[in-house]
Design an enzyme around this catalytic site. Structure first.
Site, PDB file in Angstrom:
ATOM      1  N   GLU A  85       0.820  -1.217   0.000  1.00 54.73           N
ATOM      2  CA  GLU A  85       0.000   0.000   0.000  1.00 54.73           C
ATOM      3  C   GLU A  85       0.855   1.269   0.000  1.00 54.73           C
ATOM      4  O   GLU A  85       2.011   1.249   0.418  1.00 54.73           O
ATOM      5  CB  GLU A  85      -0.897   0.027   1.254  1.00 54.73           C
ATOM      6  CG  GLU A  85      -1.932  -1.081   1.253  1.00 54.73           C
ATOM      7  CD  GLU A  85      -2.850  -1.070   2.472  1.00 54.73           C
ATOM      8  OE1 GLU A  85      -3.916  -1.671   2.389  1.00 54.73           O
ATOM      9  OE2 GLU A  85      -2.496  -0.469   3.504  1.00 54.73           O
ATOM     10  N   CYS A  98       3.433   8.684   0.495  1.00 56.08           N
ATOM     11  CA  CYS A  98       3.993   7.827   1.532  1.00 56.08           C
ATOM     12  C   CYS A  98       4.123   6.439   0.919  1.00 56.08           C
ATOM     13  O   CYS A  98       3.122   5.834   0.540  1.00 56.08           O
ATOM     14  CB  CYS A  98       3.036   7.827   2.733  1.00 56.08           C
ATOM     15  SG  CYS A  98       3.485   6.624   4.000  1.00 56.08           S
ATOM     16  N   CYS A 105       5.620  -6.318   7.320  1.00 56.68           N
ATOM     17  CA  CYS A 105       6.857  -5.913   7.996  1.00 56.68           C
ATOM     18  C   CYS A 105       7.312  -7.026   8.939  1.00 56.68           C
ATOM     19  O   CYS A 105       6.503  -7.575   9.682  1.00 56.68           O
ATOM     20  CB  CYS A 105       6.643  -4.621   8.783  1.00 56.68           C
ATOM     21  SG  CYS A 105       8.160  -4.048   9.595  1.00 56.68           S
ATOM     22  N   CYS A 109       5.959  -4.459  15.587  1.00 57.22           N
ATOM     23  CA  CYS A 109       5.682  -3.575  16.729  1.00 57.22           C
ATOM     24  C   CYS A 109       4.215  -3.772  17.161  1.00 57.22           C
ATOM     25  O   CYS A 109       3.338  -3.917  16.309  1.00 57.22           O
ATOM     26  CB  CYS A 109       5.928  -2.117  16.347  1.00 57.22           C
ATOM     27  SG  CYS A 109       7.609  -1.845  15.763  1.00 57.22           S
ATOM     28  N   CYS A 112       1.309  -1.432  15.695  1.00 56.79           N
ATOM     29  CA  CYS A 112       1.281  -1.190  14.254  1.00 56.79           C
ATOM     30  C   CYS A 112       0.547  -2.308  13.514  1.00 56.79           C
ATOM     31  O   CYS A 112       0.886  -3.492  13.650  1.00 56.79           O
ATOM     32  CB  CYS A 112       2.720  -1.073  13.752  1.00 56.79           C
ATOM     33  SG  CYS A 112       2.871  -0.962  11.960  1.00 56.79           S
ATOM     34  N   CYS A 331      -0.862   6.645   9.608  1.00 57.13           N
ATOM     35  CA  CYS A 331       0.345   5.962  10.098  1.00 57.13           C
ATOM     36  C   CYS A 331      -0.024   4.702  10.847  1.00 57.13           C
ATOM     37  O   CYS A 331      -0.837   4.736  11.772  1.00 57.13           O
ATOM     38  CB  CYS A 331       1.083   6.836  11.114  1.00 57.13           C
ATOM     39  SG  CYS A 331       1.777   8.300  10.435  1.00 57.13           S
TER      40      CYS A 331
HETATM   41  N1  SAH Z   1       9.118   0.844   9.765  1.00 58.61           N
HETATM   42  C1  SAH Z   1       9.357   2.230   9.780  1.00 58.61           C
HETATM   43  C2  SAH Z   1       8.505   3.029   8.834  1.00 58.61           C
HETATM   44  C3  SAH Z   1       7.051   2.700   8.738  1.00 58.61           C
HETATM   45  S1  SAH Z   1       6.016   3.101  10.076  1.00 58.61           S
HETATM   46  C4  SAH Z   1       9.241   2.777  11.193  1.00 58.61           C
HETATM   47  O1  SAH Z   1       8.763   2.053  12.060  1.00 58.61           O
HETATM   48  O2  SAH Z   1       9.663   3.903  11.407  1.00 58.61           O
HETATM   49  C5  SAH Z   1       5.832   4.888  10.016  1.00 58.61           C
HETATM   50  C6  SAH Z   1       5.519   5.498  11.379  1.00 58.61           C
HETATM   51  O3  SAH Z   1       4.198   5.184  11.830  1.00 58.61           O
HETATM   52  C7  SAH Z   1       6.458   5.009  12.463  1.00 58.61           C
HETATM   53  O4  SAH Z   1       6.905   6.077  13.260  1.00 58.61           O
HETATM   54  C8  SAH Z   1       5.563   4.097  13.245  1.00 58.61           C
HETATM   55  O5  SAH Z   1       6.010   3.874  14.533  1.00 58.61           O
HETATM   56  C9  SAH Z   1       4.253   4.825  13.202  1.00 58.61           C
HETATM   57  N2  SAH Z   1       3.098   4.008  13.588  1.00 58.61           N
HETATM   58  C10 SAH Z   1       2.964   2.660  13.491  1.00 58.61           C
HETATM   59  N3  SAH Z   1       1.750   2.278  13.944  1.00 58.61           N
HETATM   60  C11 SAH Z   1       1.093   3.396  14.317  1.00 58.61           C
HETATM   61  C12 SAH Z   1      -0.216   3.658  14.824  1.00 58.61           C
HETATM   62  N4  SAH Z   1      -1.093   2.680  15.002  1.00 58.61           N
HETATM   63  N5  SAH Z   1      -0.551   4.940  15.102  1.00 58.61           N
HETATM   64  C13 SAH Z   1       0.315   5.944  14.871  1.00 58.61           C
HETATM   65  N6  SAH Z   1       1.554   5.766  14.371  1.00 58.61           N
HETATM   66  C14 SAH Z   1       1.956   4.503  14.098  1.00 58.61           C
HETATM   67 FE1  SF4 Z   2       7.389  -2.399  10.998  1.00 59.99          FE
HETATM   68 FE2  SF4 Z   2       5.231  -1.080  11.815  1.00 59.99          FE
HETATM   69 FE3  SF4 Z   2       7.268  -1.450  13.490  1.00 59.99          FE
HETATM   70 FE4  SF4 Z   2       7.553   0.249  11.403  1.00 59.99          FE
HETATM   71  S1  SF4 Z   2       6.151   0.473  13.134  1.00 59.99           S
HETATM   72  S2  SF4 Z   2       8.997  -1.333  12.097  1.00 59.99           S
HETATM   73  S3  SF4 Z   2       6.272  -0.803   9.864  1.00 59.99           S
HETATM   74  S4  SF4 Z   2       5.987  -3.061  12.602  1.00 59.99           S
END
Ligand code: SAH
Ligand code: SF4
Length: 355
Positions: A85, A98, A105, A109, A112, A331
């Site tokens: 996406e 974006c 991934c 996390c 996420c 995000c």
């Molecule tokens: N993997 C990379 C880039 C993709 S995520 C990273 O983790 O930085 C882009 C951003 O969105 C990151 O800062 C991530 O922590 C944040 N993010 C992930 N899940 C989220 C959520 N549910 N609400 C708000 N931000 C989130």
């Molecule tokens: Fe992967 Fe989501 Fe963690 Fe970024 S925030 S490293 S996309 S699991």
């Protein structure tokens, strides 16, 4: 017969030579052609030959999910059936995309949705770049009109750095998209080796670190890779990136209720930055909810209080209110969920009314 992929090759290896090569590059990047047949100043025979031997579009299907706020989420079905996406974010003065670097991934996390999806595979350089080209095509604008890129979609870009770096080189190449590297931001969960390699690659892109907690204990609870990489080691790598590039660094911080939003943690974040004399600003991200998320967001007031502590400590801080929440484009919400998509074939123009 599988046709060779066009863009992962360096620009010098575009088909044709000299003048022809420049013509083809202009069609691809400046005019956004999606087929060789559209390159009308090339001889018909050559167009046919190119179409036999090369491929432009990387997606079998592109589906668009327009949000009420003007952003549009794109769901791409790749040629092997995997999906990824990207998001189009038009602002008054600029157009931003974006982009994703992986299918899903591998990091996982807890907050996420992409992480909950698991890992599909790495994207190729052309699959990364073609997200931008396909979005421009769908929006009916030349690709060069998109001047800002954030690598904040699906995936961890530093775990696919070869491909990301090849795609970024093409974005900044004068003969391709000719973007300013200052307008390209790579967001990482924090992998010290990767951050150092990124500095060596000398792309000049902006670095955003997903810090999310100043202490290892909290960080380990929400980010699995925190077990391998302590905060101090990550911050040292970020400081080196800053020293090498002299580019202001962004620290991202998703606000999770009762997890990382205590005043003491805001003070700690400020210390991490000041100890290393990094020019950084903090971007607080209100948590974007998704189905089944095991965490909750900090209420607005708490976010403002956290921001105020950072500001008082001399750290410029902004709150990033996400766009596209209604279509799962914000995000951390990218999770391949379909909701009333507007499908269109990548080779066909999209009806103007739906742009
Ligand atoms: N993997 C990379 C880039 C993709 S995520 C990273 O983790 O930085 C882009 C951003 O969105 C990151 O800062 C991530 O922590 C944040 N993010 C992930 N899940 C989220 C959520 N549910 N609400 C708000 N931000 C989130
Ligand atoms: Fe992967 Fe989501 Fe963690 Fe970024 S925030 S490293 S996309 S699991």
């Amino acid at each position: 017969m599988k046709r060779p992929i066009l863009a992962p090759r360096p620009p010098a290896e575009l088909p044709g030579e000299g003048y022809r090569k420049r013509q083809i590059a202009a069609w691809l990047y400046k005019k956004g052609a999606r087929e060789f047949d559209a390159m009308t100043d090339l001889p018909r025979g050559l167009r046919r030959e190119l179409a036999r031997e090369w491929r432009i579009a990387e997606f079998d299907l592109v589906q668009a999910f327009p949000s009420a706020d003007g952003s549009v989420k794109y769901l791409f079905t790749l040629l092997d059936g995997q999906q990824t996406e990207a998001v189009y974010l038009p602002y008054k003065d600029r157009k931003t995309v974006c982009l994703s670097s992986q299918v899903g991934c591998p990091v996982g996390c807890t907050f996420c949705a992409t992480g909950a999806l698991g890992f599909g595979r790495n994207l190729t350089p052309w699959e990364i770049l073609d997200q931008l080209l396909a979005i421009a095509h769908h929006q009916g604008i030349p690709p060069t009109e998109i001047r800002n890129v954030v690598l904040m979609g699906m995936g961890e870009p530093l775990l696919n750095l070869d491909a990301v770096s090849a795609a970024v080189r093409r974005m900044i190449d004068k003969n391709a998209l000719g973007m300013s590297p200052r307008r390209i931001t790579l967001s990482t969960v924090g992998i010290p080796k990767g951050i150092r390699r990124l500095a060596e690659e000398d792309l000049g892109v902006k670095l955003a670190l997903s810090l999310h907690a100043p202490d290892d204990e909290t960080r380990k609870k929400i980010i699995p890779t925190a077990k391998a990489y302590p905060v101090e080691a990550i911050m040292d790598a970020v400081a080196d990136y800053f020293q090498t590039t002299r580019r202001r660094v962004t620290l991202e911080y998703v606000m999770l209720k009762g997890v990382n939003d205590a005043p003491r943690q805001a003070e700690e974040v400020a210390r991490l930055i000041k100890d290393r004399r990094i020019v950084a600003h903090v971007n607080l991200i209100p948590f974007n909810p998704w189905e089944g998320a095991p965490v909750e967001g900090t209420p607005r007031e708490g976010i403002r209080r956290f921001a105020a502590i950072l500001e008082e400590a001399g750290i410029p801080t902004t709150i990033r209110w996400s766009r596209g929440v209604d279509v799962g484009a914000a995000c951390g919400q990218l999770a391949l969920k379909e909701a009333a998509p507007l499908a269109f074939h990548p080779k066909r123009r999209f009806p103007a009314g739906n742009r």
